[in-house]
Scaffold this motif. Structure first.
Motif, PDB file in Angstrom:
ATOM      1  N   GLY B  43     -47.290 -57.524 -40.110  1.00 57.28           N
ATOM      2  CA  GLY B  43     -46.912 -57.492 -38.691  1.00 57.28           C
ATOM      3  C   GLY B  43     -46.506 -56.119 -38.204  1.00 57.28           C
ATOM      4  O   GLY B  43     -46.933 -55.688 -37.128  1.00 57.28           O
ATOM      5  N   SER B  44     -45.714 -55.397 -38.995  1.00 56.99           N
ATOM      6  CA  SER B  44     -45.218 -54.099 -38.531  1.00 56.99           C
ATOM      7  C   SER B  44     -46.358 -53.095 -38.399  1.00 56.99           C
ATOM      8  O   SER B  44     -46.412 -52.323 -37.436  1.00 56.99           O
ATOM      9  N   LEU B  45     -47.286 -53.110 -39.355  1.00 56.59           N
ATOM     10  CA  LEU B  45     -48.425 -52.176 -39.272  1.00 56.59           C
ATOM     11  C   LEU B  45     -49.351 -52.541 -38.118  1.00 56.59           C
ATOM     12  O   LEU B  45     -49.891 -51.659 -37.443  1.00 56.59           O
ATOM     13  N   LEU B  46     -49.511 -53.844 -37.884  1.00 56.46           N
ATOM     14  CA  LEU B  46     -50.353 -54.273 -36.759  1.00 56.46           C
ATOM     15  C   LEU B  46     -49.766 -53.796 -35.432  1.00 56.46           C
ATOM     16  O   LEU B  46     -50.470 -53.290 -34.563  1.00 56.46           O
ATOM     17  N   ARG B  47     -48.453 -53.972 -35.304  1.00 53.28           N
ATOM     18  CA  ARG B  47     -47.799 -53.540 -34.053  1.00 53.28           C
ATOM     19  C   ARG B  47     -47.925 -52.027 -33.872  1.00 53.28           C
ATOM     20  O   ARG B  47     -48.162 -51.537 -32.776  1.00 53.28           O
ATOM     21  N   LEU B  48     -47.796 -51.310 -34.992  1.00 54.63           N
ATOM     22  CA  LEU B  48     -47.927 -49.851 -34.946  1.00 54.63           C
ATOM     23  C   LEU B  48     -49.336 -49.469 -34.491  1.00 54.63           C
ATOM     24  O   LEU B  48     -49.525 -48.607 -33.633  1.00 54.63           O
ATOM     25  N   ALA B  49     -50.337 -50.143 -35.067  1.00 55.38           N
ATOM     26  CA  ALA B  49     -51.731 -49.827 -34.760  1.00 55.38           C
ATOM     27  C   ALA B  49     -52.065 -50.154 -33.307  1.00 55.38           C
ATOM     28  O   ALA B  49     -52.760 -49.383 -32.630  1.00 55.38           O
ATOM     29  N   THR B  50     -51.535 -51.267 -32.808  1.00 58.67           N
ATOM     30  CA  THR B  50     -51.889 -51.680 -31.436  1.00 58.67           C
ATOM     31  C   THR B  50     -51.312 -50.713 -30.399  1.00 58.67           C
ATOM     32  O   THR B  50     -51.860 -50.591 -29.313  1.00 58.67           O
ATOM     33  N   LYS B  51     -50.233 -50.030 -30.757  1.00 59.68           N
ATOM     34  CA  LYS B  51     -49.647 -49.066 -29.815  1.00 59.68           C
ATOM     35  C   LYS B  51     -50.625 -47.939 -29.511  1.00 59.68           C
ATOM     36  O   LYS B  51     -50.517 -47.272 -28.500  1.00 59.68           O
ATOM     37  N   PHE B  52     -51.548 -47.705 -30.437  1.00 60.44           N
ATOM     38  CA  PHE B  52     -52.451 -46.578 -30.277  1.00 60.44           C
ATOM     39  C   PHE B  52     -53.862 -47.013 -29.891  1.00 60.44           C
ATOM     40  O   PHE B  52     -54.798 -46.249 -29.983  1.00 60.44           O
ATOM     41  N   LEU B  53     -53.979 -48.259 -29.446  1.00 57.39           N
ATOM     42  CA  LEU B  53     -55.254 -48.694 -28.877  1.00 57.39           C
ATOM     43  C   LEU B  53     -55.298 -48.241 -27.430  1.00 57.39           C
ATOM     44  O   LEU B  53     -54.287 -48.302 -26.724  1.00 57.39           O
ATOM     45  N   ARG B  64     -56.407 -55.628 -28.582  1.00 54.64           N
ATOM     46  CA  ARG B  64     -54.940 -55.700 -28.530  1.00 54.64           C
ATOM     47  C   ARG B  64     -54.472 -57.104 -28.145  1.00 54.64           C
ATOM     48  O   ARG B  64     -53.502 -57.637 -28.682  1.00 54.64           O
ATOM     49  N   ASP B  65     -55.196 -57.724 -27.204  1.00 57.29           N
ATOM     50  CA  ASP B  65     -54.845 -59.084 -26.768  1.00 57.29           C
ATOM     51  C   ASP B  65     -54.833 -60.048 -27.951  1.00 57.29           C
ATOM     52  O   ASP B  65     -53.996 -60.940 -28.031  1.00 57.29           O
ATOM     53  N   ILE B  66     -55.795 -59.850 -28.835  1.00 55.93           N
ATOM     54  CA  ILE B  66     -55.891 -60.744 -29.994  1.00 55.93           C
ATOM     55  C   ILE B  66     -54.810 -60.426 -31.013  1.00 55.93           C
ATOM     56  O   ILE B  66     -54.121 -61.305 -31.518  1.00 55.93           O
ATOM     57  N   VAL B  67     -54.673 -59.139 -31.271  1.00 55.38           N
ATOM     58  CA  VAL B  67     -53.824 -58.728 -32.395  1.00 55.38           C
ATOM     59  C   VAL B  67     -52.336 -58.875 -32.109  1.00 55.38           C
ATOM     60  O   VAL B  67     -51.554 -59.133 -33.017  1.00 55.38           O
ATOM     61  N   GLN B  68     -51.951 -58.756 -30.854  1.00 57.61           N
ATOM     62  CA  GLN B  68     -50.503 -58.764 -30.573  1.00 57.61           C
ATOM     63  C   GLN B  68     -49.841 -60.106 -30.892  1.00 57.61           C
ATOM     64  O   GLN B  68     -48.623 -60.167 -31.049  1.00 57.61           O
ATOM     65  N   LYS B  69     -50.656 -61.152 -31.035  1.00 53.35           N
ATOM     66  CA  LYS B  69     -50.076 -62.459 -31.391  1.00 53.35           C
ATOM     67  C   LYS B  69     -50.153 -62.722 -32.898  1.00 53.35           C
ATOM     68  O   LYS B  69     -49.766 -63.779 -33.361  1.00 53.35           O
ATOM     69  N   LEU B  70     -50.705 -61.756 -33.619  1.00 51.96           N
ATOM     70  CA  LEU B  70     -50.888 -61.968 -35.058  1.00 51.96           C
ATOM     71  C   LEU B  70     -49.735 -61.388 -35.871  1.00 51.96           C
ATOM     72  O   LEU B  70     -49.061 -60.456 -35.446  1.00 51.96           O
ATOM     73  N   GLU B  71     -49.566 -61.961 -37.040  1.00 49.29           N
ATOM     74  CA  GLU B  71     -48.491 -61.487 -37.935  1.00 49.29           C
ATOM     75  C   GLU B  71     -49.058 -60.833 -39.187  1.00 49.29           C
ATOM     76  O   GLU B  71     -48.309 -60.302 -40.004  1.00 49.29           O
ATOM     77  N   GLY B  72     -50.354 -60.872 -39.330  1.00 53.63           N
ATOM     78  CA  GLY B  72     -50.949 -60.213 -40.482  1.00 53.63           C
ATOM     79  C   GLY B  72     -52.444 -60.444 -40.546  1.00 53.63           C
ATOM     80  O   GLY B  72     -52.941 -61.489 -40.122  1.00 53.63           O
ATOM     81  N   ILE B  73     -53.159 -59.437 -41.016  1.00 54.67           N
ATOM     82  CA  ILE B  73     -54.603 -59.576 -41.258  1.00 54.67           C
ATOM     83  C   ILE B  73     -54.856 -59.057 -42.668  1.00 54.67           C
ATOM     84  O   ILE B  73     -54.446 -57.941 -43.006  1.00 54.67           O
ATOM     85  N   TYR B  74     -55.532 -59.867 -43.459  1.00 50.38           N
ATOM     86  CA  TYR B  74     -55.794 -59.483 -44.848  1.00 50.38           C
ATOM     87  C   TYR B  74     -57.270 -59.733 -45.134  1.00 50.38           C
ATOM     88  O   TYR B  74     -57.764 -60.839 -44.908  1.00 50.38           O
ATOM     89  N   VAL B  75     -57.953 -58.697 -45.550  1.00 53.03           N
ATOM     90  CA  VAL B  75     -59.397 -58.809 -45.807  1.00 53.03           C
ATOM     91  C   VAL B  75     -59.700 -58.269 -47.200  1.00 53.03           C
ATOM     92  O   VAL B  75     -59.189 -57.220 -47.596  1.00 53.03           O
ATOM     93  N   ILE B 145     -56.036 -64.580 -41.756  1.00 50.93           N
ATOM     94  CA  ILE B 145     -55.316 -64.129 -40.556  1.00 50.93           C
ATOM     95  C   ILE B 145     -54.083 -65.004 -40.385  1.00 50.93           C
ATOM     96  O   ILE B 145     -54.170 -66.231 -40.461  1.00 50.93           O
ATOM     97  N   VAL B 146     -52.972 -64.361 -40.180  1.00 47.72           N
ATOM     98  CA  VAL B 146     -51.708 -65.080 -40.004  1.00 47.72           C
ATOM     99  C   VAL B 146     -51.215 -64.850 -38.579  1.00 47.72           C
ATOM    100  O   VAL B 146     -51.134 -63.718 -38.117  1.00 47.72           O
ATOM    101  N   GLY B 147     -50.929 -65.951 -37.898  1.00 47.20           N
ATOM    102  CA  GLY B 147     -50.431 -65.839 -36.530  1.00 47.20           C
ATOM    103  C   GLY B 147     -51.250 -66.685 -35.584  1.00 47.20           C
ATOM    104  O   GLY B 147     -52.184 -67.389 -35.992  1.00 47.20           O
ATOM    105  N   SER B 148     -50.893 -66.593 -34.332  1.00 51.02           N
ATOM    106  CA  SER B 148     -51.563 -67.383 -33.302  1.00 51.02           C
ATOM    107  C   SER B 148     -52.949 -66.798 -33.020  1.00 51.02           C
ATOM    108  O   SER B 148     -53.075 -65.643 -32.628  1.00 51.02           O
ATOM    109  N   ILE B 149     -53.979 -67.614 -33.224  1.00 54.32           N
ATOM    110  CA  ILE B 149     -55.357 -67.094 -33.211  1.00 54.32           C
ATOM    111  C   ILE B 149     -56.166 -67.670 -32.056  1.00 54.32           C
ATOM    112  O   ILE B 149     -56.119 -68.874 -31.796  1.00 54.32           O
ATOM    113  N   ASP B 150     -56.909 -66.791 -31.409  1.00 56.62           N
ATOM    114  CA  ASP B 150     -57.885 -67.244 -30.413  1.00 56.62           C
ATOM    115  C   ASP B 150     -59.266 -66.993 -31.010  1.00 56.62           C
ATOM    116  O   ASP B 150     -59.769 -65.858 -30.995  1.00 56.62           O
TER     117      ASP B 150
END
Lengths: 102, 177
Positions: B43-53, B64-75, B145-150
């Motif tokens: 979550g913290s890295l995602l929030r950091l990354a979205t600030k620079f979109l 950003r719309d998608i990611v801001q509701k997420l708590e983690g992405i693991y691939v 993907i962890v979090g609210s997903i569209d």
């Protein structure tokens, strides 16, 4: 009484040795010794204050640069992850569509 | 006593959230793979990354719309030089981590081609986690993907998020659409 005599002898006015005044004046006019410069910025010949300022600026640049690298890497990873995810979702959807229209 | 019960209730409610992250690290795959994509964004890295979109770029705004509701992405994506270089059964180790709240929504299997499975972790009506397993003869990809997903927004992102559209997928889409 001895103490009194010793005090009088110690506090008795003495004439300075010959050339004392000149020697003092010469040492006052002479340029002060250059402050010692040590550390990794010493070769730049800066004063201690400037060296501290430059060191602080370098430290900020390194720390800030590290943070910037972390952000850029996180952004790239995020975009890669989204790209892979959406590609796989579309792939699955297309596969289902293909099967259902056979 | 009341406080203890309340604390236990709060902990019980919080447990499913933290349990949504799945362990995708399967032993032995990294050594055999010719190419590996390993993305771990909490979550913290995602929030950091979205600030620079970019705000001006509509695609990055969509991301950003998608990611801001997420708590983690693991691939984890592994590409192999030859077919059959990994055992497709190995993904069972990931499947076994899925609890009862996980529902399989897609299961496509075809011999010699891509097998796709998509699981959704539902909390009420809301998907709060997703697992994609895509097993091809020379490629294995797992996405958690962890979090609210569209899902609709996610699948609409293809090729639009600053990552070059891969020719492989393009060909596939042109072929199938």
């Amino acid at each position: 009484m001895n103490l009194e005599n010793e005090l009088q002898a110690a506090l008795r006015r003495k004439e300075p040795p010959e050339g004392f005044t000149e020697r003092v004046l010469v040492s006052c006019r002479a340029p002060r010794g250059i402050p010692r410069r040590t550390g990794f910025l010493a070769p730049l010949g800066m004063t201690r204050t400037w060296r501290a300022a430059v060191a602080a600026a370098l430290l900020l640049a390194i720390v800030g640069g590290g943070e910037a690298v972390r952000v850029v890497r996180a952004k790239q990873q995020m975009l890669t992850a989204l790209h892979i995810t959406s590609a796989k979702l579309r792939g699955a959807r297309n596969h289902v569509h293909e099967i259902s229209t056979r | 006593m009341k406080r203890l019960v309340l604390t236990l209730l709060v902990l019980a409610a919080a447990t499913p959230l933290s349990a949504q992250r799945l362990n995708l690290d399967l032993p032995g795959l990294s050594d055999k793979a010719a190419e590996i994509v390993d993305v771990t964004l909490d979550g913290s890295l995602l929030r950091l990354a979205t600030k620079f979109l970019s705000n001006g770029d509509p695609d990055e705004r969509a991301a950003r719309d998608i990611v801001q509701k997420l708590e983690g992405i693991y691939v984890r994506s592994y590409t192999f030089d030859r077919e059959g270089e990994y055992d497709r059964g190995i993904v069972e180790r990931v499947r076994t981590q899925l609890g009862t709240s996980w529902k399989k929504i897609v299961d496509v299997r075809s011999r010699g081609r891509e097998n796709s499975e998509i699981y959704i972790n539902m909390r009420g009506e809301q998907p709060v986690g997703m697992l994609i397993i895509s097993a091809e003869p020379r490629e294995l990809t797992m996405v958690n993907i962890v979090g609210s997903i569209d899902i609709d927004k996610l699948s609409a992102l293809e090729g639009n998020v600053g990552v070059p559209y891969s020719s492989k997928n393009k060909d596939k889409d042109e072929h199938h659409d």
